[in-house]
Motif scaffolding. Structure first.
Motif, PDB file in Angstrom:
ATOM      1  N   ASP A 221       8.012  -0.913 -18.140  1.00 13.34           N
ATOM      2  CA  ASP A 221       7.426   0.355 -17.712  1.00 13.34           C
ATOM      3  C   ASP A 221       5.937   0.340 -18.040  1.00 13.34           C
ATOM      4  OD1 ASP A 221       8.057   0.456 -20.425  1.00 13.34           O
ATOM      5  OD2 ASP A 221       8.349   2.624 -20.418  1.00 13.34           O
ATOM      6  N   VAL A 222       5.161   0.962 -17.160  1.00 13.60           N
ATOM      7  CA  VAL A 222       3.699   0.885 -17.240  1.00 13.60           C
ATOM      8  C   VAL A 222       3.206   2.046 -18.094  1.00 13.60           C
ATOM      9  CG1 VAL A 222       1.560   0.767 -15.912  1.00 13.60           C
ATOM     10  CG2 VAL A 222       3.668  -0.207 -14.972  1.00 13.60           C
ATOM     11  N   THR A 223       3.100   1.813 -19.407  1.00  7.82           N
ATOM     12  CA  THR A 223       2.688   2.883 -20.307  1.00  7.82           C
ATOM     13  C   THR A 223       1.260   2.631 -20.794  1.00  7.82           C
ATOM     14  OG1 THR A 223       3.883   1.764 -22.096  1.00  7.82           O
ATOM     15  CG2 THR A 223       5.043   3.526 -20.941  1.00  7.82           C
ATOM     16  N   GLU A 224       1.023   2.719 -22.095  1.00  7.10           N
ATOM     17  CA  GLU A 224      -0.339   2.584 -22.614  1.00  7.10           C
ATOM     18  C   GLU A 224      -0.968   1.263 -22.188  1.00  7.10           C
ATOM     19  OE1 GLU A 224      -0.843   3.859 -26.851  1.00  7.10           O
ATOM     20  OE2 GLU A 224       1.279   4.347 -26.618  1.00  7.10           O
ATOM     21  N   GLY A 225      -2.218   1.334 -21.755  1.00  4.64           N
ATOM     22  CA  GLY A 225      -2.883   0.153 -21.231  1.00  4.64           C
ATOM     23  C   GLY A 225      -2.683  -0.029 -19.748  1.00  4.64           C
ATOM     24  N   GLY A 226      -1.838   0.818 -19.153  1.00  4.71           N
ATOM     25  CA  GLY A 226      -1.684   0.854 -17.717  1.00  4.71           C
ATOM     26  C   GLY A 226      -1.143  -0.418 -17.088  1.00  4.71           C
ATOM     27  N   LEU A 227      -1.408  -0.558 -15.793  1.00  6.27           N
ATOM     28  CA  LEU A 227      -0.920  -1.712 -15.050  1.00  6.27           C
ATOM     29  C   LEU A 227      -1.507  -3.005 -15.599  1.00  6.27           C
ATOM     30  CD1 LEU A 227       0.632  -2.998 -12.729  1.00  6.27           C
ATOM     31  CD2 LEU A 227      -1.308  -2.444 -11.218  1.00  6.27           C
ATOM     32  N   ALA A 228      -2.787  -2.994 -15.964  1.00  8.94           N
ATOM     33  CA  ALA A 228      -3.412  -4.195 -16.520  1.00  8.94           C
ATOM     34  C   ALA A 228      -2.699  -4.625 -17.793  1.00  8.94           C
ATOM     35  CB  ALA A 228      -4.896  -3.953 -16.790  1.00  8.94           C
ATOM     36  N   GLY A 229      -2.346  -3.654 -18.643  1.00 11.77           N
ATOM     37  CA  GLY A 229      -1.627  -3.976 -19.867  1.00 11.77           C
ATOM     38  C   GLY A 229      -0.235  -4.503 -19.595  1.00 11.77           C
ATOM     39  N   ALA A 230       0.491  -3.855 -18.671  1.00 15.36           N
ATOM     40  CA  ALA A 230       1.859  -4.274 -18.368  1.00 15.36           C
ATOM     41  C   ALA A 230       1.895  -5.678 -17.772  1.00 15.36           C
ATOM     42  CB  ALA A 230       2.511  -3.274 -17.418  1.00 15.36           C
ATOM     43  N   LEU A 231       0.968  -5.974 -16.867  1.00 16.73           N
ATOM     44  CA  LEU A 231       0.916  -7.308 -16.270  1.00 16.73           C
ATOM     45  C   LEU A 231       0.687  -8.371 -17.338  1.00 16.73           C
ATOM     46  CD1 LEU A 231      -1.243  -6.470 -13.129  1.00 16.73           C
ATOM     47  CD2 LEU A 231       1.041  -7.494 -13.041  1.00 16.73           C
ATOM     48  N   ASN A 232      -0.272  -8.125 -18.218  1.00 12.06           N
ATOM     49  CA  ASN A 232      -0.576  -9.106 -19.250  1.00 12.06           C
ATOM     50  C   ASN A 232       0.566  -9.268 -20.238  1.00 12.06           C
ATOM     51  OD1 ASN A 232      -3.480 -10.371 -19.397  1.00 12.06           O
ATOM     52  ND2 ASN A 232      -3.745  -8.317 -18.532  1.00 12.06           N
ATOM     53  N   GLU A 233       1.200  -8.161 -20.626  1.00 16.34           N
ATOM     54  CA  GLU A 233       2.290  -8.250 -21.595  1.00 16.34           C
ATOM     55  C   GLU A 233       3.475  -9.011 -21.020  1.00 16.34           C
ATOM     56  OE1 GLU A 233       2.950  -4.210 -22.756  1.00 16.34           O
ATOM     57  OE2 GLU A 233       1.032  -4.072 -23.822  1.00 16.34           O
ATOM     58  N   MET A 234       3.773  -8.780 -19.736  1.00 15.56           N
ATOM     59  CA  MET A 234       4.915  -9.461 -19.141  1.00 15.56           C
ATOM     60  C   MET A 234       4.597 -10.939 -18.897  1.00 15.56           C
ATOM     61  SD  MET A 234       7.425  -7.560 -16.481  1.00 15.56           S
ATOM     62  CE  MET A 234       7.109  -8.290 -14.899  1.00 15.56           C
ATOM     63  N   ALA A 235       3.371 -11.240 -18.475  1.00 18.70           N
ATOM     64  CA  ALA A 235       2.979 -12.635 -18.270  1.00 18.70           C
ATOM     65  C   ALA A 235       2.919 -13.383 -19.600  1.00 18.70           C
ATOM     66  CB  ALA A 235       1.630 -12.707 -17.560  1.00 18.70           C
ATOM     67  N   ASP A 236       2.377 -12.733 -20.630  1.00 17.56           N
ATOM     68  CA  ASP A 236       2.315 -13.351 -21.953  1.00 17.56           C
ATOM     69  C   ASP A 236       3.712 -13.674 -22.472  1.00 17.56           C
ATOM     70  OD1 ASP A 236      -0.418 -13.351 -22.126  1.00 17.56           O
ATOM     71  OD2 ASP A 236      -0.556 -11.561 -23.386  1.00 17.56           O
ATOM     72  N   GLY A 237       4.621 -12.702 -22.324  1.00 17.93           N
ATOM     73  CA  GLY A 237       5.969 -12.892 -22.844  1.00 17.93           C
ATOM     74  C   GLY A 237       6.654 -14.110 -22.261  1.00 17.93           C
ATOM     75  N   ALA A 238       6.414 -14.376 -20.973  1.00 15.81           N
ATOM     76  CA  ALA A 238       7.080 -15.488 -20.303  1.00 15.81           C
ATOM     77  C   ALA A 238       6.257 -16.773 -20.327  1.00 15.81           C
ATOM     78  CB  ALA A 238       7.378 -15.109 -18.852  1.00 15.81           C
ATOM     79  N   GLY A 239       4.965 -16.659 -20.709  1.00 18.94           N
ATOM     80  CA  GLY A 239       4.109 -17.836 -20.684  1.00 18.94           C
ATOM     81  C   GLY A 239       3.851 -18.332 -19.274  1.00 18.94           C
TER      82      GLY A 239
END
Length: 344
Positions: A221-239
């Protein structure tokens, strides 16, 4: 550590991750930066759980404020693909909140829980001298299901498509225009459009519909940090590396105008109600159809292009340019500035 909002990754990795109490074998997924939920193994079944603060904004009306607060809590379990089923809730109410106001909040939470099949199993409710709106407590949501059905936030794989529901900044724009609409130097129709966005901040049913239609490999879900944050967190998690097409990202009516007026980057602003979903290509049409059947706006905004390194080291590229995780959510400062102006 950031001054406002969630703690950053360096603080989490240094101070939180090494200090998680007892090392128990029944913890299947424990706390991780950018991960919304934890998972326990209970006799072979998965217990998915997530805890969030409760935000009650009286200016929304206490019924709508109660529903809004509940959805934020339940969403962090729903993005696992497991339906939330139980709720533990704690209210630390301000002295100014009347019995009638709290009854309205509670009845709204009960009605939504009943509709979603969620039972309240325990909690705490009291008034205290120090608390004030909007932060009036916290809650823990739980859901029980099969381990194999869990959608992990770090599960995106090369070749997956990236779907986005609703769009950037809907929560920020909906809240700010509803609370401070008279301060926005915008046409009445634009403000009304922006205020309508507040009806799009509920994503629990969307998350469950997407997971059921799947195969969904990751969801956030796109919460704090918005779409930019969500994209980075999901990409980081999967490498992995995400390649995103900016023009494909939906922008709901009123969002662009309010963000420009308040000098907010819509991609960095909190947007509860929006879901970032990685989907196996074979399931894209089914997931889109399931969401569109709910009248939810959904767009194919990009793809998982390649592995970028170890887990925790992802990359997001938008139209060929690197997109960084925002250092701060701009909606916080906008809220503070508008609230200060309203009190003068």
């Amino acid at each position: 550590m950031s001054d406002l909002g969630k703690i950053d990754r360096p603080f989490f990795e240094r101070h939180v991750a090494p200090n998680l109490g007892a090392d128990r074998t029944d913890v299947a997924v424990g706390p991780r930066h950018g991960v919304d939920f934890g998972v326990l193994d209970i006799g072979g079944q998965a217990l998915v759980t997530a805890t969030d603060p409760l935000s009650i904004l009286p200016a929304l009306g206490f019924e709508r404020a109660g529903r809004f607060a509940l959805d934020l809590v339940l969403a962090d379990v729903a993005v696992s693909g497991i339906a939330p089923s139980h709720l533990s809730i704690c209210f630390t109410l301000p002295e100014t909140m009347t019995d009638e106001q709290f009854a309205t909040v509670w009845e709204a939470i009960h009605a939504e829980c009943a509709d979603l099949g969620v039972a309240v199993v325990t909690g705490h409710t009291a008034r205290y001298s120090d608390p004030s709106h909007p932060w009036v407590g916290a809650a823990t949501a739980m859901g029980v299901g099969d381990h194999a059905d869990i959608v992990r936030p770090d599960g995106a794989s090369v070749g997956d498509r990236l779907l986005l529901t609703t769009g950037p900044a809907v929560e920020s724009v909906g809240l700010l225009s509803t609370l401070f609409g008279d301060q926005l130097e915008l046409p009445d129709g634009v403000v009304a459009d922006a205020q309508d966005r507040l009806e799009e901040v509920y994503c629990v049913r969307d998350a469950l519909a997407a997971a059921a239609a799947g195969p969904v490999t990751a969801m956030h879900d796109v919460t704090e940090g918005g779409l930019a944050g969500a994209l980075n967190e999901m990409a980081d998690g999967a490498g992995v590396r995400f390649a995103v097409d900016r023009a494909a990202v939906p922008m709901r009516p009123g969002v662009r105008e309010v963000c420009e007026a308040l000098e907010i980057d819509p991609w960095a602003a909190t947007s509860s109600g929006s879901l970032l979903i990685a989907v196996d290509p074979a399931g894209v049409d089914a997931v889109r159809e399931a969401l569109e059947d709910r009248d939810t706006v959904v767009a194919d905004i990009g793809r998982v292009e390649a592995e970028s390194g170890e887990k925790g080291e992802g990359e997001v590229v938008v139209d060929g340019e690197r997109l960084e995780h925002p250092s701060v959510d701009p909606s916080w400062a906008a809220y503070a500035e508008l609230a200060d102006a309203a009190s003068d």
